[in-house]
Write a protein that holds these residues in place. Sequence first.
Motif, short mmCIF file in Angstrom:
data_model
loop_
_atom_site.label_atom_id
_atom_site.label_comp_id
_atom_site.label_asym_id
_atom_site.label_seq_id
_atom_site.Cartn_x
_atom_site.Cartn_y
_atom_site.Cartn_z
N HIS A 16 0.82 -1.21 0.00
CA HIS A 16 0.00 0.00 0.00
C HIS A 16 0.85 1.26 0.00
CE1 HIS A 16 -3.74 -2.20 0.57
NE2 HIS A 16 -3.11 -2.95 1.46
N SER A 17 1.99 1.22 0.67
CA SER A 17 2.83 2.41 0.73
C SER A 17 3.51 2.68 -0.61
CB SER A 17 3.89 2.24 1.83
OG SER A 17 4.71 1.12 1.55
N GLN A 18 3.63 1.61 -1.48
CA GLN A 18 4.30 1.79 -2.75
C GLN A 18 3.31 2.15 -3.87
OE1 GLN A 18 6.40 -1.86 -3.38
NE2 GLN A 18 7.81 -1.53 -1.67
N ARG A 19 2.05 2.17 -3.56
CA ARG A 19 1.07 2.52 -4.58
C ARG A 19 1.19 3.99 -4.96
NH1 ARG A 19 -4.45 -0.50 -2.44
NH2 ARG A 19 -3.70 -2.65 -2.72
N ARG A 20 0.89 4.25 -6.21
CA ARG A 20 0.96 5.62 -6.69
C ARG A 20 -0.22 6.42 -6.16
NH1 ARG A 20 4.23 5.93 -11.61
NH2 ARG A 20 4.95 3.84 -12.19
N ALA A 21 0.02 7.68 -5.92
CA ALA A 21 -1.07 8.57 -5.53
C ALA A 21 -1.92 8.84 -6.76
CB ALA A 21 -0.51 9.86 -4.97
N ARG A 22 -3.23 8.75 -6.61
CA ARG A 22 -4.13 8.95 -7.74
C ARG A 22 -5.14 10.03 -7.40
NH1 ARG A 22 -5.44 3.04 -8.99
NH2 ARG A 22 -6.57 3.99 -10.70
N LEU A 23 -5.43 10.84 -8.40
CA LEU A 23 -6.38 11.93 -8.20
C LEU A 23 -7.81 11.41 -8.17
CD1 LEU A 23 -6.95 15.00 -8.04
CD2 LEU A 23 -7.09 14.98 -10.53
N ASP A 27 -13.58 4.07 -8.21
CA ASP A 27 -15.03 4.27 -8.19
C ASP A 27 -15.44 5.70 -8.51
OD1 ASP A 27 -14.07 5.43 -5.94
OD2 ASP A 27 -15.42 4.44 -4.53
N GLY A 28 -14.49 6.54 -8.94
CA GLY A 28 -14.83 7.86 -9.43
C GLY A 28 -14.70 8.99 -8.42
N ARG A 29 -14.33 8.71 -7.19
CA ARG A 29 -14.19 9.78 -6.20
C ARG A 29 -12.88 10.53 -6.40
NH1 ARG A 29 -14.91 6.59 -0.71
NH2 ARG A 29 -13.55 5.19 -1.92
N CYS A 30 -12.93 11.85 -6.22
CA CYS A 30 -11.75 12.70 -6.40
C CYS A 30 -11.00 12.83 -5.08
CB CYS A 30 -12.16 14.07 -6.92
SG CYS A 30 -12.89 14.04 -8.57
N ASN A 31 -9.73 12.45 -5.08
CA ASN A 31 -8.91 12.50 -3.88
C ASN A 31 -8.08 13.79 -3.89
OD1 ASN A 31 -9.83 9.88 -3.27
ND2 ASN A 31 -8.23 8.99 -4.56
N ILE A 32 -8.69 14.86 -3.45
CA ILE A 32 -8.02 16.15 -3.43
C ILE A 32 -8.38 16.87 -2.15
CG2 ILE A 32 -9.86 17.37 -4.65
CD1 ILE A 32 -7.60 18.93 -6.10
N GLU A 33 -7.46 17.61 -1.63
CA GLU A 33 -7.65 18.31 -0.36
C GLU A 33 -7.32 19.79 -0.57
OE1 GLU A 33 -5.77 18.38 4.19
OE2 GLU A 33 -5.30 16.76 2.80
N PHE A 272 1.98 8.84 -14.76
CA PHE A 272 0.77 9.41 -15.35
C PHE A 272 -0.45 8.74 -14.73
CE2 PHE A 272 1.60 5.74 -18.09
CZ PHE A 272 0.35 5.16 -18.20
N GLU A 273 -1.58 9.37 -14.94
CA GLU A 273 -2.87 8.82 -14.53
C GLU A 273 -3.88 9.13 -15.62
OE1 GLU A 273 -6.25 9.19 -10.95
OE2 GLU A 273 -4.29 10.19 -10.78
N LEU A 274 -4.47 8.10 -16.18
CA LEU A 274 -5.45 8.24 -17.24
C LEU A 274 -6.85 8.23 -16.62
CD1 LEU A 274 -6.29 8.35 -20.21
CD2 LEU A 274 -6.17 5.85 -20.25
N VAL A 275 -7.56 9.35 -16.73
CA VAL A 275 -8.91 9.47 -16.19
C VAL A 275 -9.89 9.41 -17.36
CG1 VAL A 275 -10.48 10.85 -14.79
CG2 VAL A 275 -8.01 10.93 -14.35
N VAL A 276 -10.86 8.51 -17.24
CA VAL A 276 -11.85 8.29 -18.30
C VAL A 276 -13.22 8.74 -17.79
CG1 VAL A 276 -12.85 6.61 -19.88
CG2 VAL A 276 -10.49 6.36 -19.13
N PHE A 277 -13.93 9.50 -18.62
CA PHE A 277 -15.24 10.02 -18.26
C PHE A 277 -16.28 9.48 -19.24
CE2 PHE A 277 -12.00 13.07 -17.15
CZ PHE A 277 -12.33 13.48 -15.87
N ALA A 287 -32.01 13.44 -16.21
CA ALA A 287 -30.91 14.12 -15.51
C ALA A 287 -29.57 13.66 -16.10
CB ALA A 287 -30.96 13.82 -14.01
N THR A 288 -28.62 14.58 -16.12
CA THR A 288 -27.30 14.27 -16.66
C THR A 288 -26.41 13.67 -15.57
OG1 THR A 288 -27.49 16.11 -18.21
CG2 THR A 288 -25.30 15.20 -17.87
N CYS A 289 -25.76 12.57 -15.89
CA CYS A 289 -24.87 11.93 -14.92
C CYS A 289 -23.50 11.71 -15.56
CB CYS A 289 -25.44 10.59 -14.42
SG CYS A 289 -25.41 9.26 -15.65
N GLN A 290 -22.51 11.56 -14.72
CA GLN A 290 -21.14 11.33 -15.18
C GLN A 290 -20.52 10.20 -14.38
OE1 GLN A 290 -17.39 13.72 -14.16
NE2 GLN A 290 -17.92 14.58 -16.17
N ALA A 291 -19.99 9.22 -15.07
CA ALA A 291 -19.25 8.13 -14.45
C ALA A 291 -17.78 8.28 -14.84
CB ALA A 291 -19.77 6.78 -14.90
#
Length: 372
Positions: A16-23, A27-33, A272-277, A287-291
């Motif tokens: 877990h400590s060697q995993r890359r940080a991802r934005l 499941d689509g949640r944004c990890n930003i502070e 890099f991190e590839l984000v797909v919408f 209603a408009t949704c985004q995954a």
Amino acid sequence: MFKYLRKYFAIHLFGHSQRRARLVSKDGRCNIEFGNVEAQSRLFFFVDIWTTVLDLKWRYKMTIFIAVFLGSWFFFGLLWYAVAYIHKDLPEFHPSSNHTPCVDNINSLTSAFLFSLETQVTIGYGYRCVTEQCGTAIFLLVFQSILGVIINSFMCGAILAKISRPKKRAKTITFSKNAVISKRGGKLCLLIRVANLRKSLLIGSHIYGKLLRTIVTPEGETIILDQVDINFVIDAGNENLFFISPLTIYHVIDHNSPFFHMAPENILQQDFELVVFLEGTVESTSATCQARTSYVPEEVLWGYRFAPMVSKTKEGKYRVDFHNFGKTVAVDTPHCALCLYNEKDAKVRLKRSYDNPNFVLAEVSETDDTKM
């Protein structure tokens, strides 16, 4: 045995400590502070109170829901008790037999709270009621009724809007755990599989991607989370997808692609991190949704393709086997996109050249014909 245990603990305890940080998480949640936000900027959250309430988690929303109603009932209960106290309607004042109170049957703070509750939620038991004796009580009744309607509309509307948000519909859109790189249509492509778990369609849906990476500009500036557009295409077209069955989207790795200079031996060293919408309109609610999801270099498999998952039964029905949704199969794949294009160029040049076996190159000695 010890070697196996050391490998097991290295993967499960220290992995877990060697995993890359991802934005963006899978499941689509944004990890930003957000840090060091000024106090004045925080007040904007209260200005846009509707969005703030909608974005709250359910436990905080229900706490506010209960606190607002209980607080309003108790606050107006105090006001009704004050009216009865000022008008000397309470039993401790020993009112005369011909005394007409402002509100019948308010004898204590508890009865004032009950009357406030009955007034705001329009229960109307008929035991306590406002009389024509004092205008203050009539004004307070009108004011509480209007404010109660506003509170009910806001809080009940927030609960309804929270339940009906299309964010939950996006949970039924799933992406493959890994992305693969292989040949498709004679081109080297990065492929991702996406599926709609409901039979209801997403109207006007389209897919796009963003590549997040850290770059250093020629001026020496380091840009973190630099965004590059990644165009995904589908054989049936990019717009208005018929999203009834799982689709395989792909990005062509050409000279303009940021993946052009990557190869199997150096892709894991890339940062890099590839984000797909995927965006679309929910058919049932309009209603408009985004995954969305993301892929880091460890989740990009070079030299694989996805296993087929759609078949046709003997009864003529189409069957989708989600057991093969994320399953991959190894295939022959070029070492890099540059190698593939060089191979194609060589074949093109070979087709343009001709081999004439009757042509013989003879060496001719030059003579000096300008002798005097």
